[in-house]
Design a protein around this motif. Structure first.
Motif, short mmCIF file in Angstrom:
data_model
loop_
_atom_site.label_atom_id
_atom_site.label_comp_id
_atom_site.label_asym_id
_atom_site.label_seq_id
_atom_site.Cartn_x
_atom_site.Cartn_y
_atom_site.Cartn_z
N ALA A 32 47.98 -75.90 96.01
CA ALA A 32 49.77 -76.35 95.69
C ALA A 32 49.18 -77.19 94.13
O ALA A 32 50.79 -77.80 93.66
N SER A 33 48.41 -77.93 93.86
CA SER A 33 48.31 -78.51 92.56
C SER A 33 47.11 -77.94 92.33
O SER A 33 46.17 -76.99 92.83
N PRO A 34 46.94 -78.54 91.32
CA PRO A 34 45.58 -77.95 89.55
C PRO A 34 44.75 -78.53 90.41
O PRO A 34 44.62 -80.00 91.28
N ARG A 35 43.59 -77.60 90.70
CA ARG A 35 42.28 -78.14 91.03
C ARG A 35 41.37 -77.91 90.61
O ARG A 35 40.57 -76.66 89.68
N ALA A 36 40.56 -78.32 89.93
CA ALA A 36 38.71 -78.40 89.42
C ALA A 36 38.07 -77.25 90.06
O ALA A 36 37.83 -77.92 91.39
N VAL A 37 37.13 -76.82 89.37
CA VAL A 37 36.55 -75.03 90.05
C VAL A 37 34.92 -75.22 89.96
O VAL A 37 35.12 -75.72 88.84
N GLY A 38 34.23 -75.30 90.38
CA GLY A 38 32.92 -74.73 90.14
C GLY A 38 32.76 -73.91 89.32
O GLY A 38 33.65 -72.42 89.20
N SER A 39 32.44 -73.53 87.41
CA SER A 39 32.56 -72.81 87.00
C SER A 39 31.03 -72.81 86.18
O SER A 39 30.43 -74.04 85.87
N ARG A 40 30.58 -71.59 85.31
CA ARG A 40 29.85 -71.72 83.96
C ARG A 40 30.71 -71.38 82.85
O ARG A 40 31.38 -71.01 82.90
N GLY A 41 30.15 -71.92 82.12
CA GLY A 41 30.43 -72.02 80.72
C GLY A 41 31.49 -73.18 80.37
O GLY A 41 31.92 -73.36 79.50
N GLY A 42 31.72 -73.88 81.35
CA GLY A 42 32.74 -75.50 81.16
C GLY A 42 33.16 -75.68 81.89
O GLY A 42 34.10 -75.16 83.22
N ASP A 43 34.51 -76.81 81.84
CA ASP A 43 35.16 -77.04 83.05
C ASP A 43 36.44 -75.91 82.92
O ASP A 43 36.41 -75.97 82.47
N LEU A 44 36.51 -76.22 84.28
CA LEU A 44 37.88 -75.44 84.53
C LEU A 44 38.60 -75.57 85.87
O LEU A 44 38.21 -76.20 86.66
N THR A 45 39.74 -75.22 85.41
CA THR A 45 40.54 -76.72 85.73
C THR A 45 42.12 -74.91 86.68
O THR A 45 42.30 -74.15 85.54
N LEU A 46 41.89 -74.51 87.43
CA LEU A 46 42.92 -73.57 88.81
C LEU A 46 43.98 -74.42 88.43
O LEU A 46 44.09 -75.18 89.06
#
Length: 404
Positions: free
Chosen positions: A363-377
């Protein structure tokens, strides 16, 4: 050594990443000469890919799944390692039909569920079944339209007529009175509105906030036989997508797309949709829809297998394919996150660590685990609040009101 690649596309705004890759030199930097083949209909594009006239195609995501499942002409195993965009489509209806809906178009777009119920009431007042144009039976637009109509108890196979026609012919068809409205990718809905013949009724981004749209599709054997070429192309597309998403580049992108060899529509019309400035009715001030179409941010290009399975679930729901574990596995395998990760390993492109997720849960932006840098969905909610769990497809389908 330069590798030549022929890629088929349709004249739509979301060919942007391919156009930028060629016109801005990103493909050339990777040693690839792109020959972008303008095509009129999705059926022709499908055949050009399946029969080897081109090596890849700008393709409707559900069409790639359908071809692989043997639902669309000649069966062929297709592979989609890259998404070319999310969102970007709009439902428009003729002004006399829209007159039976909420008179404020902004409220219509802000409340898809309420508008769906208004649409159901409008059908009852109409002189016949409304004829709604869709660009292909197996298009994201058609599946979203079905989903949206059904939320208000409208059976899309009984209460309306869905007529297939190419995107570039939709505006002409509504002018001629052959259809009462259509759902398509931009700039065609905007062109119908600008002509004064139609009004916006719903936009894809408000039906599914991060709805899967076009993919880059290959024949699977060709993709497996040419890994280096595929990797170089995906690297070029990732750079092009980032360029397309930069606000400062939108005017230049609109000028490229306006050319006759791409979309062949006015640059200002294209620019409005690229910037998420949507005029819902001729003469109205544009509405701000900042996520109307995405090309790069929030891991837009990543081919989530859960999105391929959502497509499969809708094909099952509407009786287009019989449910089976084999069909579900085939559908999921069309999206190739493994190739995406291989191609962009070592780049600064952040990518999810998982290949599937709950669709519609954010329902709102969320930081998630990623490879290669920070990622917010970003938010990915469906307008009706449902959540699709790719591991519980049967339960998901049982939760819908069955119209048959």
């Amino acid at each position: 050594m330069t590798t030549s690649l022929r890629i088929a596309f349709l004249p739509l705004n979301d060919v942007a990443v391919l156009a930028a890759a060629r016109e801005r030199g990103f493909a050339e930097d990777e040693g690839i000469a792109l020959d972008l083949v303008r095509t009129t209909s999705w059926a022709t594009l499908r055949d050009r890919l399946v029969y080897g006239q081109v090596q890849a195609a700008h393709m409707l995501a559900p069409l790639a799944v359908a071809v692989t499942l043997g639902l669309s002409q000649q069966p062929a195993a297709l592979a989609a390692p890259y998404k070319l965009g999310v969102n970007g489509n709009m439902l428009v209806m003729a002004r006399d039909f829209a007159a039976a809906l909420d008179p404020d178009p902004a409220r219509r777009l802000a409340d898809p569920l309420g508008t769906a119920h208004d649409f159901a009431a409008a059908i009852g007042l109409w002189r016949r079944k409304p004829v709604i144009g869709v660009v292909h039976r197996f298009s994201s637009h058609a599946l979203m339209l079905r989903y949206w109509l059904a939320s208000a108890g409208i059976d899309p196979d009984r209460d309306v007529v869905l007529r297939v026609l190419p995107p570039s012919l939709t505006v002409e068809a509504i002018h001629a009175g052959e259809i009462d409205g259509f759902i398509a990718g931009e700039p065609w809905g905007g062109a119908a509105i600008a002509s004064g013949r139609a009004e916006a009724v719903a936009i894809g981004e408000r039906i599914w906030q991060r709805g899967v749209e076009k993919v880059l599709a290959f024949r699977e054997p060709w993709l497996e036989e040419n890994p280096d070429t595929v990797d170089r192309l995906l690297r070029a597309l990732a750079r092009a997508a980032a360029w397309c998403d930069e606000p400062d580049n939108r005017e230049g992108l609109a000028e490229i797309l306006s050319r006759a060899d791409y979309v062949d529509q006015p640059a200002d019309l294209i620019l409005g949709a690229l910037g998420g400035r949507i005029a819902p009715r001729a003469g109205d001030a544009p509405l701000d829809c900042p996520n109307f179409v995405l090309f790069s941010r929030e891991a837009t290009p990543f081919p989530w297998r859960s999105q391929a399975l959502w497509i499969y679930s809708q094909l099952v729901r509407w009786g287009m394919v019989e449910a089976s574990p084999q069909a579900a596995a085939q559908a999921a395998a069309v999206f190739r996150p493994d190739v995406f990760r291989r191609a962009l390993a070592g780049s600064d492109v952040p990518m999810p660590g998982a290949s599937m997720k709950l669709e519609g849960a954010l329902a709102s932006p969320r930081a998630v685990g990623s490879r290669g840098g920070d990622l917010t969905l970003g938010p990915d909610r469906f307008f009706d609040g449902r959540v699709f769990d790719p591991e519980r497809i049967d339960d998901y389908l049982e939760g819908f009101l069955q119209l048959r």
